[in-house]
Write a protein that holds these residues in place. Structure first.
Motif: not given
Length: 218
Positions: A52-59
């Protein structure tokens, strides 16, 4: 390495491999800026870990090859990343709702200091840094179920980063559950730092002398 000693500190890749090997199957994991980003490249083959990345990514996938860079795909540290099959992109606010709602199993963060009670100090205070503030680490260290730290055991001028009490401003209190350094892997327990592994050739006495807090052994 100190004079007369026979140990060799782990390098960045070796630390990242050790962290990656310890992440359980199926965990949802956020990687902090800097050293923790290396973890994504070293997950054991066949193990599913969702980044996960807090700027808006899952995967989020590993770092792209130079000829495969997509300038529109970056992580929270403004570094180019890839996506794995099934990845999703979403609003920044939704990303922080996942963090604050306790939906992530683990975050791996850097640190300037870690207190023996799990206190975390990792503010970036220089205006020359990419994130000159507490940043998303404040939300991550408060909202994620497990907080692991990747850092060097000592500062550049030889001071311990693992201490009885943090001297820098805290990002979060009693948040860290495990620490990976270039010399050792330590759990944070009610009794303080518990050594579960260290580099070959490093004696207990040497490790104690390089640590600013008492050590216990598993």
């Amino acid at each position: 390495m100190t004079a007369g000693s026979s140990y060799q500190a782990w390098n960045k890749i070796e630390i990242a491999r050790r962290v990656a090997a310890d992440i359980p199957e199926g965990w949802y994991v956020n990687l902090g800026i800097g050293l923790p980003t290396l973890v994504a490249d070293h997950i054991p083959e066949g193990r599913e870990v969702v980044f996960h990345s807090e700027n808006g990514i899952l995967g989020m996938g590993p770092v792209p090859a130079p000829d495969e860079v997509d300038p529109w795909l970056i992580n929270a540290g403004k570094e180019n990343v890839t996506l794995v099959a099934g990845a999703s992109l979403f609003h920044h606010a939704d990303s922080f709702a996942m963090i604050r709602g306790g939906h992530l199993d683990l975050c791996v963060l850097g640190a300037f200091e870690v207190g023996q009670n799990g206190d975390l100090a990792n503010w970036t205070t220089s205006l020359n840094d990419r994130v000159p503030a507490v940043g998303g680490a404040m939300d991550l260290s408060a909202g994620v179920r497990n907080v692991w730290v990747m850092t060097s055991h000592l500062t550049k001028d030889g001071r311990p980063k693992l201490v009885e009490r943090c001297h820098y401003p805290l990002t979060a209190g009693k948040a860290v559950t495990r620490v990976y350094t270039d010399l050792a892997v330590l759990d944070v327990s009610p009794e303080g730092f518990v050594v579960i592994d260290h580099v070959e050739g490093l004696s207990r006495a040497e490790l104690r002398n390089l640590t600013g807090a008492p050590l216990h052994y598993a």
